[in-house]
Design a protein around this motif. Sequence first.
Motif, short mmCIF file in Angstrom:
data_model
loop_
_atom_site.label_atom_id
_atom_site.label_comp_id
_atom_site.label_asym_id
_atom_site.label_seq_id
_atom_site.Cartn_x
_atom_site.Cartn_y
_atom_site.Cartn_z
N ALA A 179 -6.87 17.03 109.61
CA ALA A 179 -7.77 17.16 108.45
C ALA A 179 -8.38 15.82 108.03
N GLY A 180 -8.04 14.76 108.74
CA GLY A 180 -8.58 13.45 108.40
C GLY A 180 -8.01 12.88 107.12
N LEU A 181 -6.72 13.15 106.85
CA LEU A 181 -6.06 12.68 105.64
C LEU A 181 -5.04 11.59 105.96
N THR A 182 -4.57 10.91 104.95
CA THR A 182 -3.50 9.93 105.12
C THR A 182 -2.16 10.58 104.80
N THR A 183 -1.06 9.90 105.09
CA THR A 183 0.28 10.39 104.74
C THR A 183 0.99 9.35 103.87
N ASP A 184 1.90 9.83 103.08
CA ASP A 184 2.72 8.95 102.24
C ASP A 184 4.00 9.68 101.89
N VAL A 185 4.95 8.96 101.30
CA VAL A 185 6.24 9.54 100.94
C VAL A 185 6.24 10.00 99.48
N LEU A 186 6.71 11.21 99.25
CA LEU A 186 7.03 11.71 97.92
C LEU A 186 8.48 12.17 98.00
N ASP A 187 9.35 11.44 97.36
CA ASP A 187 10.79 11.60 97.57
C ASP A 187 11.37 12.65 96.63
N PRO A 188 12.00 13.71 97.15
CA PRO A 188 12.64 14.71 96.30
C PRO A 188 13.96 14.25 95.70
N ILE A 189 14.38 13.05 96.02
CA ILE A 189 15.58 12.40 95.45
C ILE A 189 16.82 13.26 95.64
N GLU A 190 16.96 13.80 96.83
CA GLU A 190 18.16 14.58 97.13
C GLU A 190 19.28 13.67 97.62
N GLY A 191 18.94 12.44 97.93
CA GLY A 191 19.92 11.45 98.35
C GLY A 191 19.25 10.09 98.42
N ILE A 192 19.97 9.03 98.07
CA ILE A 192 19.44 7.68 98.13
C ILE A 192 19.90 7.02 99.43
N THR A 193 18.95 6.51 100.21
CA THR A 193 19.27 5.83 101.46
C THR A 193 18.51 4.51 101.50
#
Length: 329
Positions: free
Chosen positions: A289-303
Motif C-alpha cells: 500500500a506504500g505505507l511505513t511501519t512503526d511499533v505500537l506496543d500493547p504492553i503485554e510484557g517489557i523486554t
Amino acid sequence: MNVRRHHISGIAVAAVTALGLGTLSACSGANAAGNTEKFDVVASFYPMAFLAEQIGGDHVNVTSLTEPGQEPHDLEISAKQTAQLQESDAVLYLKNLQPSVDDAVAQSEIKTKIDAASLTTLEKHGDEVGGHAAEHDDEHADEAEGHDDHEHEEAGGLDPHIWLDPVRYAEVAEGVGKAFQKADPDHAADYAKNTAALVKKLDGLDTEFEDGLKNSKTKVFITTHAAFGYLAERYGLTEEAINGLDPESEPSAARVKALEKMAKADGVTTVFYETLVSDKTAKTLASDAGLTTDVLDPIEGITDASRGKDYFSVQRANLKALQTALGTK
C-alpha cells in the motif's frame, strides 16, 4: 463510552489467603512466589504485575507467571507451577485472557483471587473491526467483516485489553488497592496512599493522550492486532486491525484489499506492529500500500525491545508514535 474516570465504590473483592508459584521470573527480582515475610502476590502477566508493585510498594513480593518476552496469550502453566499455586497470599489476573491461568486459579484453594476484568467494564470491539475499511470496498465487505467477526467470536467476544486505556486501568487500580487493603489490613494505609498516587499518574496520562491526539489530520490507524480498541474509543480514534483479537491469526485477501483502499481514502500513513508478534503481515501490507511501519506496543510484557522501561514510558512512546502517524498539529 468516552467518559472521564470516576472513583469506584463498593467493589466486591473475594477475601483472603494462600497462593503461590515457586521460583518463577519475578517482576521485582527473581524471588520465590510464596513463603516470604512480605505479602506475596502472583500476577498473571506484566500489566497486572505492574499494578501489584505500584500499589504494594515495599510490602509486597510480586511474581509474574508470564516471563518477559513471552506472548501472554500462549502461556501454558506447568504442572510444577500448578502444584506450587498454594503458597502465596493473592493472585491478580485478567480472566479470559489466559485460559491456563483461569483454570489454575479456579482449581486452586487461593482465597484472595483478584480478577481485573471484574473491576471495570469490558466491551465487544469485534463488530467495529472491518466495518470502516469495508466501507471502501463494497464488493468484499461481507467477506471481510465475516472473517473478523469469526476471529472475535473465537476470542470470546469481549476485548480484554483494558490496561491500554488509562481510565479503565485506573479503575482496575482502585479495585486492586481495595483488595490489598482487605487481605493485608496491617498495611492498608500504605496501599490506599499508593493507589491514590497511581490513579493520579494515570489521570495525568489520560490528559496527555487527550491533549496530544486532539488535533490530527486523520483519526484512523492500522494495527496487526486488535489490542487498541479501548484506547481508540477513549480518544476519538478508529482502529483498523489486520487480524482480530488473536494476534496470531491470518487475515483474508479481501480484508487486506479493503485496508489498502481505506488507507488511501483516509490518509493513513503507517501500519503498526508489536514487539512480541511477527511483523511480517504488517510489512507486507505496508509495502503493497506504500505505507511505513512503526511499533505500537500493547504492553503485554517489557523486554529490551520495548520503547520504555515501564507502563508509563511505553505508553508515552505509543502516544508519540500515534502523533507522528496521525499527523497531529
